[in-house]
Enzyme design. Sequence first.
Site, PDB file in Angstrom:
ATOM      1  CB  THR A  57      -0.795  -0.025   1.377  1.00  0.00           C
ATOM      2  OG1 THR A  57       0.021   0.074   2.486  1.00  0.00           O
ATOM      3  CG2 THR A  57      -1.601  -1.201   1.424  1.00  0.00           C
ATOM      4  CB  THR A 151      -1.188  -0.561  18.684  1.00  0.00           C
ATOM      5  OG1 THR A 151      -1.065   0.945  19.474  1.00  0.00           O
ATOM      6  CG2 THR A 151      -2.772  -0.703  18.435  1.00  0.00           C
ATOM      7  CG  ASP A 152       0.523   2.130  23.377  1.00  0.00           C
ATOM      8  OD1 ASP A 152       0.016   2.340  22.166  1.00  0.00           O
ATOM      9  OD2 ASP A 152       1.326   2.839  23.919  1.00  0.00           O
ATOM     10  CD  GLU A 153      -2.925   4.678  19.000  1.00  0.00           C
ATOM     11  OE1 GLU A 153      -3.914   4.865  18.641  1.00  0.00           O
ATOM     12  OE2 GLU A 153      -1.781   5.284  18.506  1.00  0.00           O
ATOM     13  CE1 TYR A 176      -3.453   1.180  13.796  1.00  0.00           C
ATOM     14  CE2 TYR A 176      -3.238   2.291  15.888  1.00  0.00           C
ATOM     15  CZ  TYR A 176      -2.798   1.361  15.023  1.00  0.00           C
ATOM     16  OH  TYR A 176      -1.702   0.456  15.423  1.00  0.00           O
ATOM     17  CB  SER A 179      -9.804  -1.513  13.215  1.00  0.00           C
ATOM     18  OG  SER A 179      -8.425  -0.902  13.075  1.00  0.00           O
ATOM     19  CE  LYS A 180      -3.006  -3.514  15.143  1.00  0.00           C
ATOM     20  NZ  LYS A 180      -2.433  -4.339  14.295  1.00  0.00           N
ATOM     21  CG  ASN A 205       3.347   6.652  20.008  1.00  0.00           C
ATOM     22  OD1 ASN A 205       2.615   5.988  20.759  1.00  0.00           O
ATOM     23  ND2 ASN A 205       3.261   7.143  18.950  1.00  0.00           N
ATOM     24  CG  ASP A 306      -6.182  18.048  20.020  1.00  0.00           C
ATOM     25  OD1 ASP A 306      -5.145  17.513  19.503  1.00  0.00           O
ATOM     26  OD2 ASP A 306      -6.451  18.099  21.159  1.00  0.00           O
TER      27      ASP A 306
HETATM   28  P1  NAD Z   1       3.287   0.737   8.395  1.00  0.00           P
HETATM   29  O1  NAD Z   1       1.762   1.538   7.963  1.00  0.00           O
HETATM   30  O2  NAD Z   1       4.539   1.322   8.263  1.00  0.00           O
HETATM   31  O3  NAD Z   1       3.128  -0.758   7.395  1.00  0.00           O
HETATM   32  C1  NAD Z   1       2.149  -1.555   7.257  1.00  0.00           C
HETATM   33  C2  NAD Z   1       2.502  -2.617   6.264  1.00  0.00           C
HETATM   34  O4  NAD Z   1       1.388  -3.345   5.935  1.00  0.00           O
HETATM   35  C3  NAD Z   1       2.755  -1.820   4.703  1.00  0.00           C
HETATM   36  O5  NAD Z   1       3.985  -2.468   4.334  1.00  0.00           O
HETATM   37  C4  NAD Z   1       1.620  -2.140   4.175  1.00  0.00           C
HETATM   38  O6  NAD Z   1       1.886  -2.339   2.671  1.00  0.00           O
HETATM   39  C5  NAD Z   1       1.189  -3.486   4.545  1.00  0.00           C
HETATM   40  N1  NAD Z   1      -0.390  -3.669   4.523  1.00  0.00           N
HETATM   41  C6  NAD Z   1      -1.387  -2.768   4.624  1.00  0.00           C
HETATM   42  N2  NAD Z   1      -2.514  -3.262   4.049  1.00  0.00           N
HETATM   43  C7  NAD Z   1      -2.211  -4.465   3.645  1.00  0.00           C
HETATM   44  C8  NAD Z   1      -2.915  -5.585   3.229  1.00  0.00           C
HETATM   45  N3  NAD Z   1      -4.221  -5.648   3.082  1.00  0.00           N
HETATM   46  N4  NAD Z   1      -2.300  -7.011   2.884  1.00  0.00           N
HETATM   47  C9  NAD Z   1      -1.127  -7.034   3.057  1.00  0.00           C
HETATM   48  N5  NAD Z   1      -0.390  -5.866   3.285  1.00  0.00           N
HETATM   49  C10 NAD Z   1      -0.951  -4.816   3.875  1.00  0.00           C
HETATM   50  O7  NAD Z   1       2.733   0.246   9.843  1.00  0.00           O
HETATM   51  P2  NAD Z   1       3.936  -0.213  10.937  1.00  0.00           P
HETATM   52  O8  NAD Z   1       4.088   1.237  11.683  1.00  0.00           O
HETATM   53  O9  NAD Z   1       5.052  -0.885  10.495  1.00  0.00           O
HETATM   54  O10 NAD Z   1       3.018  -1.156  11.969  1.00  0.00           O
HETATM   55  C11 NAD Z   1       3.016  -2.685  11.686  1.00  0.00           C
HETATM   56  C12 NAD Z   1       2.014  -3.149  12.710  1.00  0.00           C
HETATM   57  O11 NAD Z   1       2.528  -2.615  14.271  1.00  0.00           O
HETATM   58  C13 NAD Z   1       0.722  -2.730  12.826  1.00  0.00           C
HETATM   59  O12 NAD Z   1      -0.049  -3.869  13.078  1.00  0.00           O
HETATM   60  C14 NAD Z   1       0.342  -1.792  13.849  1.00  0.00           C
HETATM   61  O13 NAD Z   1      -0.720  -1.548  14.331  1.00  0.00           O
HETATM   62  C15 NAD Z   1       1.499  -2.378  14.758  1.00  0.00           C
HETATM   63  N6  NAD Z   1       2.184  -1.003  15.637  1.00  0.00           N
HETATM   64  C16 NAD Z   1       2.830  -0.127  15.222  1.00  0.00           C
HETATM   65  C17 NAD Z   1       3.165   0.772  16.167  1.00  0.00           C
HETATM   66  C18 NAD Z   1       3.937   2.101  15.568  1.00  0.00           C
HETATM   67  O14 NAD Z   1       4.437   2.950  16.578  1.00  0.00           O
HETATM   68  N7  NAD Z   1       4.084   2.273  14.414  1.00  0.00           N
HETATM   69  C19 NAD Z   1       3.122   0.625  17.456  1.00  0.00           C
HETATM   70  C20 NAD Z   1       2.605  -0.488  18.285  1.00  0.00           C
HETATM   71  C21 NAD Z   1       2.103  -1.334  17.096  1.00  0.00           C
HETATM   72  O1  DAU Z   2       0.932   3.954  20.460  1.00  0.00           O
HETATM   73  C1  DAU Z   2       1.255   2.982  19.258  1.00  0.00           C
HETATM   74  C2  DAU Z   2       0.940   3.745  18.093  1.00  0.00           C
HETATM   75  O2  DAU Z   2       1.390   4.926  17.769  1.00  0.00           O
HETATM   76  C3  DAU Z   2       0.680   2.812  17.069  1.00  0.00           C
HETATM   77  O3  DAU Z   2      -0.221   1.959  17.171  1.00  0.00           O
HETATM   78  C4  DAU Z   2       0.164   3.503  15.618  1.00  0.00           C
HETATM   79  O4  DAU Z   2       0.245   2.781  14.377  1.00  0.00           O
HETATM   80  C5  DAU Z   2       1.018   4.952  15.634  1.00  0.00           C
HETATM   81  O5  DAU Z   2       0.760   5.588  14.265  1.00  0.00           O
HETATM   82  C6  DAU Z   2       1.446   5.608  16.700  1.00  0.00           C
HETATM   83  O6  DAU Z   2       0.169   6.451  17.167  1.00  0.00           O
HETATM   84  P1  DAU Z   2       0.198   8.163  17.257  1.00  0.00           P
HETATM   85  O7  DAU Z   2      -1.322   8.538  16.823  1.00  0.00           O
HETATM   86  O8  DAU Z   2       0.713   7.901  18.772  1.00  0.00           O
HETATM   87  O9  DAU Z   2       1.347   8.214  16.256  1.00  0.00           O
HETATM   88  P2  DAU Z   2       1.639   9.877  15.462  1.00  0.00           P
HETATM   89  O10 DAU Z   2       2.880   9.809  15.067  1.00  0.00           O
HETATM   90  O11 DAU Z   2       0.589  10.010  14.479  1.00  0.00           O
HETATM   91  O12 DAU Z   2       1.303  10.899  16.594  1.00  0.00           O
HETATM   92  C7  DAU Z   2       2.319  10.991  17.878  1.00  0.00           C
HETATM   93  C8  DAU Z   2       1.680  12.221  18.612  1.00  0.00           C
HETATM   94  O13 DAU Z   2       1.891  13.475  17.817  1.00  0.00           O
HETATM   95  C9  DAU Z   2       0.240  12.404  18.868  1.00  0.00           C
HETATM   96  O14 DAU Z   2      -0.206  12.754  20.137  1.00  0.00           O
HETATM   97  C10 DAU Z   2      -0.340  12.988  17.496  1.00  0.00           C
HETATM   98  C11 DAU Z   2       0.819  14.313  17.549  1.00  0.00           C
HETATM   99  N1  DAU Z   2       0.897  14.928  16.235  1.00  0.00           N
HETATM  100  C12 DAU Z   2       1.088  13.969  15.106  1.00  0.00           C
HETATM  101  C13 DAU Z   2       1.169  14.385  13.983  1.00  0.00           C
HETATM  102  C14 DAU Z   2       1.291  13.474  12.813  1.00  0.00           C
HETATM  103  C15 DAU Z   2       1.295  15.959  16.072  1.00  0.00           C
HETATM  104  O15 DAU Z   2       0.861  16.840  17.121  1.00  0.00           O
HETATM  105  N2  DAU Z   2       1.324  16.823  14.822  1.00  0.00           N
HETATM  106  C16 DAU Z   2       1.285  15.868  13.695  1.00  0.00           C
HETATM  107  O16 DAU Z   2       1.362  16.593  12.611  1.00  0.00           O
END
Ligand code: NAD
Ligand code: DAU
Length: 370
Positions: A57, A151-153, A176, A179-180, A205, A306
């Site tokens: 994606t 995720t912790d969310e 989000y 759904s998780k 995060n 916000d």
């Molecule tokens: P990301 O958005 O960077 O990557 C998601 C990947 O999934 C992409 O490579 C995308 O192509 C693939 N994907 C999406 N839809 C798909 C589908 N229908 N079929 C096959 N592949 C598909 O996400 P991330 O930040 O690497 O997070 C990975 C996992 O970890 C997620 O499940 C997320 O909920 C969880 N997570 C993320 C964080 C964070 O801080 N980023 C923290 C805790 C948990």
């Molecule tokens: O806690 C784990 C989660 O952390 C993961 O499950 C999610 O996949 C990941 O995206 C992340 O979620 P957050 O919403 O916490 O991350 P994000 O980087 O989008 O935002 C971090 C914080 O910063 C949040 O309080 C929103 C704020 N923010 C974010 C963006 C993109 C801003 O203030 N400005 C911005 O432009």
Amino acid sequence: MSTSKLYISYIRKNIIMSNFKKKILITGGAGFIGSHLLRWMVGQHTDTLFVNFDQLTYAGNLANLTDIENSSNYHFIKGDICNPHLVNWLFDKYRFDGVIHLAAESHVDRSITNPMSFIQTNIVGTVTLLNAAKHAWKDDFAGKIFYHVSTDEVYGSLGAEGFFTEETSYDPRSPYSASKASSDHLVRAYHHTYGLPIKISNCSNNYGSYQFPEKLIPLFINNIRNNKPLPVYGDGTNVRDWLWVVDHAKAIDKIYREGAIGETYNIGGWNEWTNIDLIHLMCQQMDKKLKRQKGTSAKLITYVTDRAGHDHRYAIDANKLNNDLNWKPSITFEEGLDKTIDWYLANEKWMNQITSGDYQKYYDKQYEQR
Ligand code: NAD
Ligand code: DAU
């Protein structure tokens, strides 16, 4: 055309399966965390074949994996986890011993504007994988593992005090996180109802290299580099618990190998920052690295409307993982952030390839009304 003929075109390597003791399906391996997990596990476990199944994606990027793409125990297949024919065919062909499921729609802001793609991928996609694993392993669950990365969310939002433990009740508050949370419940339901051997982890995060620049840290690094405004949501006092992505990858590997079946493990950095303090730290580090006068980058800080339903604070109690499996983060946040900024500054080409495409349309739409 049969399913195998239809999708065989995605296979570029001739894999000799008998060379491997184990075969593990990694979903979402072309994303941020999945690519780090693959880099770590492919290097550590050379007797195991890792099949990366990813739809590519907007968030999936094979450029995240160039350093391991030729490894003999790594293999990529493009496809959608919501496609039951393809997913069943994969299980049939590779006879996986385990699954580590990361594929998801992962950005909270996108879930606010387009919840349906989150329902589809995060819920329907997870159930499609659960059904395929249950079907493929039905004769013998022994030694099999379905590991769901979450995720912790799912736990909702904390006030000033307290931490999320594995016993905290679920209270998701964005499309989000809802759904998780649904996917976590379904994974547990397949364990309790059918005996599917599962593990779940819920992480805070992540930050580090190869993160798509819609998330706070890479987005702000890129904007500072380009002298663009830094859009701080609300008053900037929301708190997040940050963990270096490589430490998350190592935790997943440990839980996959040593964690107990049916168990949940929280993963976190013991590292809470208000957004605004974190942004000031980034600005200071960027001023030094870009040889700008002290205070230059902070002038880009712009408070904007916000995020709808913005969770106030996340903080993980990772004691179970520390006590049971002896895991803890390996580096301090200051070190990790420093490495991360250096990586983005040294990899402008990677960033420019992403930001030159549809990204700009997303950015304009996301930030124009704020
Ligand atoms: P990301 O958005 O960077 O990557 C998601 C990947 O999934 C992409 O490579 C995308 O192509 C693939 N994907 C999406 N839809 C798909 C589908 N229908 N079929 C096959 N592949 C598909 O996400 P991330 O930040 O690497 O997070 C990975 C996992 O970890 C997620 O499940 C997320 O909920 C969880 N997570 C993320 C964080 C964070 O801080 N980023 C923290 C805790 C948990
Ligand atoms: O806690 C784990 C989660 O952390 C993961 O499950 C999610 O996949 C990941 O995206 C992340 O979620 P957050 O919403 O916490 O991350 P994000 O980087 O989008 O935002 C971090 C914080 O910063 C949040 O309080 C929103 C704020 N923010 C974010 C963006 C993109 C801003 O203030 N400005 C911005 O432009």
